[in-house]
Motif scaffolding. Structure first.
Motif, mmCIF file in Angstrom:
data_model
loop_
_atom_site.group_PDB
_atom_site.id
_atom_site.type_symbol
_atom_site.label_atom_id
_atom_site.label_comp_id
_atom_site.label_asym_id
_atom_site.label_seq_id
_atom_site.Cartn_x
_atom_site.Cartn_y
_atom_site.Cartn_z
ATOM 1 N N ASP A 1 57.215 99.838 42.279
ATOM 2 C CA ASP A 1 57.038 100.893 43.288
ATOM 3 C C ASP A 1 56.914 102.276 42.654
ATOM 4 O O ASP A 1 56.761 103.263 43.343
ATOM 5 C CB ASP A 1 58.172 100.864 44.311
ATOM 6 C CG ASP A 1 59.517 101.042 43.654
ATOM 7 O OD1 ASP A 1 59.554 101.258 42.424
ATOM 8 O OD2 ASP A 1 60.535 100.962 44.371
ATOM 9 N N TYR A 2 56.954 102.347 41.310
ATOM 10 C CA TYR A 2 56.835 103.669 40.691
ATOM 11 C C TYR A 2 55.393 104.156 40.678
ATOM 12 O O TYR A 2 55.127 105.324 40.430
ATOM 13 C CB TYR A 2 57.462 103.668 39.282
ATOM 14 C CG TYR A 2 56.621 103.015 38.206
ATOM 15 C CD1 TYR A 2 55.830 103.783 37.352
ATOM 16 C CD2 TYR A 2 56.612 101.640 38.046
ATOM 17 C CE1 TYR A 2 55.051 103.185 36.375
ATOM 18 C CE2 TYR A 2 55.850 101.034 37.071
ATOM 19 C CZ TYR A 2 55.064 101.814 36.237
ATOM 20 O OH TYR A 2 54.293 101.214 35.281
ATOM 21 N N ILE A 3 54.444 103.232 40.937
ATOM 22 C CA ILE A 3 53.055 103.647 41.140
ATOM 23 C C ILE A 3 52.787 103.482 42.637
ATOM 24 O O ILE A 3 52.696 102.349 43.128
ATOM 25 C CB ILE A 3 52.080 102.788 40.309
ATOM 26 C CG1 ILE A 3 52.437 102.850 38.819
ATOM 27 C CG2 ILE A 3 50.634 103.230 40.543
ATOM 28 C CD1 ILE A 3 51.651 101.888 37.933
ATOM 29 N N ILE B 1 45.081 95.219 37.114
ATOM 30 C CA ILE B 1 45.522 94.450 35.927
ATOM 31 C C ILE B 1 46.498 95.240 35.069
ATOM 32 O O ILE B 1 47.180 94.689 34.216
ATOM 33 C CB ILE B 1 44.339 93.922 35.084
ATOM 34 C CG1 ILE B 1 43.651 95.037 34.289
ATOM 35 C CG2 ILE B 1 43.357 93.131 35.923
ATOM 36 C CD1 ILE B 1 42.758 94.509 33.160
ATOM 37 N N GLN B 2 46.571 96.560 35.277
ATOM 38 C CA GLN B 2 47.559 97.393 34.578
ATOM 39 C C GLN B 2 47.609 97.102 33.075
ATOM 40 O O GLN B 2 46.609 97.160 32.405
ATOM 41 C CB GLN B 2 48.924 97.259 35.270
ATOM 42 C CG GLN B 2 48.934 97.919 36.651
ATOM 43 C CD GLN B 2 48.738 99.419 36.558
ATOM 44 O OE1 GLN B 2 49.275 100.076 35.685
ATOM 45 N NE2 GLN B 2 47.938 99.977 37.473
ATOM 46 N N SER B 3 48.780 96.737 32.565
ATOM 47 C CA SER B 3 48.926 96.649 31.100
ATOM 48 C C SER B 3 48.148 95.513 30.457
ATOM 49 O O SER B 3 48.056 95.465 29.232
ATOM 50 C CB SER B 3 50.399 96.496 30.724
ATOM 51 O OG SER B 3 51.047 97.727 30.878
ATOM 52 N N ILE B 4 47.595 94.605 31.258
ATOM 53 C CA ILE B 4 46.762 93.557 30.644
ATOM 54 C C ILE B 4 45.532 94.205 30.002
ATOM 55 O O ILE B 4 44.991 93.708 29.016
ATOM 56 C CB ILE B 4 46.376 92.484 31.679
ATOM 57 C CG1 ILE B 4 47.639 91.889 32.315
ATOM 58 C CG2 ILE B 4 45.534 91.374 31.036
ATOM 59 C CD1 ILE B 4 47.384 91.008 33.520
HETATM 60 O O1 DON Z 1 51.548 103.200 32.394
HETATM 61 C C1 DON Z 1 52.119 102.475 33.201
HETATM 62 O O2 DON Z 1 53.316 102.561 33.407
HETATM 63 C C2 DON Z 1 51.299 101.447 33.921
HETATM 64 N N1 DON Z 1 49.973 101.958 34.158
HETATM 65 C C3 DON Z 1 51.182 100.183 33.134
HETATM 66 C C4 DON Z 1 52.518 99.567 32.808
HETATM 67 C C5 DON Z 1 52.516 98.097 32.780
HETATM 68 O O3 DON Z 1 51.676 97.409 33.318
HETATM 69 C C6 DON Z 1 53.708 97.468 32.167
HETATM 70 N N2 DON Z 1 53.695 96.050 32.389
HETATM 71 N N3 DON Z 1 54.467 95.248 32.652
#
Ligand code: DON
Length: 311
Positions: free
Chosen positions: A25-27, A61-64
Motif C-alpha cells: 500500500d506504499y504505492i 511487474i515492479q522489481s521483476i
Molecule cells: O521502488 C520500489 O519500491 C518499487 N517500485 C519496487 C519495489 C519492489 O518491487 C520490491 N519487491 N518486492
C-alpha cells in the motif's frame, strides 16, 4: 506429466487459500488491487504454454523489471557494471539504506532498490530519460514477442510523488559519486521500468532467454551469452527475493525474482519460464501465494536446479 492439469489444480487450491498476504500500500496505485487475484503461466522450452487463473490479466511487474534492466546494463557496459554494484545478497529489506553508509554507496546487488537505481543511471547513459524508457519497452516487447506491453504512467507517477525512500537512496549514492545523473532523471527512468504492466503469460514469455542459454526462442536470436544467462540466474537465486532469498531457494529451489505488485518470475534452466501473480505479500514483500504456488509446482514436477535430472 500434464502441466495444464497441474496449473489448473494449483489455481484451484490458491482460489481457496485463506492466508493471502497483504497487497503493497506504499504505492497508492497498487493499494486497491484485489487480493483474490491469482494467475500462473508456464512456457516450456519447446514452446508449450500452460495458463491458469488470471494468467492473462496485466499487473505491475515492479522489481521483476530489475532483471531486464540488469540484462540491458550488462549489454551496455559489460563487467564494468560490477565496479558500481555488488553481487552479494543483502540480508536486508529491498528498500534498506543501512549498508550504503559502511559500503561507500556501492549497493550490495542489482536487485535491491539501490542497486537497480544505479543500473538505471547506467542505462540513462548519455540519453534522455524517455529514450532509456523507450529502449526498455522495446526490449521487453521483443523478449515476449508482443507489441501491446505498456508502461502504466499512473503507477510511475504515483511513485514519483511518494517515493521518498528511493529519493533518499539515490541522493545518498550521488553523495558517494555512484550516481552520475541528476536524481530526478534517474528515478524517472527507474520508476517507469517498475511500472511495466504485463500478464503472467507475457512475463513468462519475456523470461524465456533465461531458460534457453541466452537465446530468445521466439526469434532464435541471442539476447545474452550462455555464461551471462547463467550468471543472471545465479543472482536471481541468491538475491531475487531480498531478505527472503534463502527461504525462497529452500522452498522452491529455482532462480526467481519478485516484485511488490505480487508477481514472481522463476526459471527452470533448459526447461521452463514461469510467472505467477497474486497481489498479497508476505512480511518480506514477496508474493505470499505466488511463493506457495511455486512450491506446489516444484513438488508436483520435481523441478529444481539442485536436482536437474528429476522431473
Ligand atoms: O521502488 C520500489 O519500491 C518499487 N517500485 C519496487 C519495489 C519492489 O518491487 C520490491 N519487491 N518486492
Amino acid at each position: 506429466m500434464d502441466l495444464s492439469e497441474i496449473v489448473a489444480d494449483i489455481a484451484a487450491e490458491m482460489a481457496e487459500a485463506p492466508d493471502r498476504g497483504t497487497p503493497a500500500d506504499y504505492i497508492p496505485a497498487l493499494a486497491g488491487i484485489d487480493p483474490q487475484r491469482f494467475g500462473i503461466a508456464i512456457v516450456e522450452a519447446d514452446g508449450g504454454c500452460h495458463l491458469a487463473g488470471d494468467a492473462e490479466e496485466s499487473f505491475s511487474i515492479q522489481s521483476i523489471s530489475k532483471v531486464f534492466a540488469l540484462t540491458l546494463a550488462l549489454g551496455a557496459v559489460g563487467d564494468q557494471l560490477w565496479r558500481r554494484v555488488g553481487r552479494e545478497p543483502s540480508g536486508t529489506a529491498f528498500n534498506s539504506i543501512v549498508q550504503l553508509e559502511t559500503e561507500h554507496g556501492i549497493p550490495r546487488n542489482p536487485f535491491i532498490n539501490a542497486g537497480a537505481i544505479v543500473v538505471a543511471d547506467v542505462l540513462l547513459g548519455g540519453y534522455e530519460p524517455r529514450e532509456a524508457i523507450g529502449e526498455m519497452l522495446r526490449f521487453v516487447r521483443a523478449l515476449a514477442g508482443e507489441d501491446d506491453i505498456v508502461i502504466d504512467a499512473a503507477v510511475a507517477q504515483a511513485e514519483m510523488e511518494t517515493g521518498h525512500r528511493n529519493q533518499a537512496l539515490a541522493h545518498y549514492m550521488r553523495a558517494f559519486g555512484n550516481l552520475h545523473h541528476p536524481v530526478d532523471r534517474v528515478l524517472g527512468v527507474y520508476f517507469h521500468f517498475c511500472a511495466l504492466a504485463m500478464s503472467c503469460r507475457q512475463l513468462a514469455l519475456a523470461g524465456r532467454y533465461l531458460m534457453a542459454r541466452g537465446i530468445n526462442p521466439g526469434t532464435g536470436r541471442s539476447v545474452v551469452s550462455p555464461q551471462r544467462a547463467r550468471r543472471i540466474n545465479a543472482l536471481m537465486m541468491s538475491c531475487g527475493h531480498y531478505d527472503g532469498s534463502g527461504e525462497f531457494a529452500f522452498r522452491v529451489g529455482l532462480p526467481g525474482k519478485s516484485g511488490v505488485g505480487g508477481g514472481i518470475l522463476a526459471i527452470v534452466p533448459g526447461r521452463a519460464s514461469i510467472a505467477v501473480w497474486s497481489p498479497g505479500l508476505n512480511a518480506r514483500g514477496n508474493s505470499q501465494l505466488g511463493t506457495l504456488a511455486l512450491e506446489r509446482l516444484v513438488q508436483r514436477t520435481g523441478w529444481s536446479v539442485f536436482d536437474p535430472q528429476a522431473g
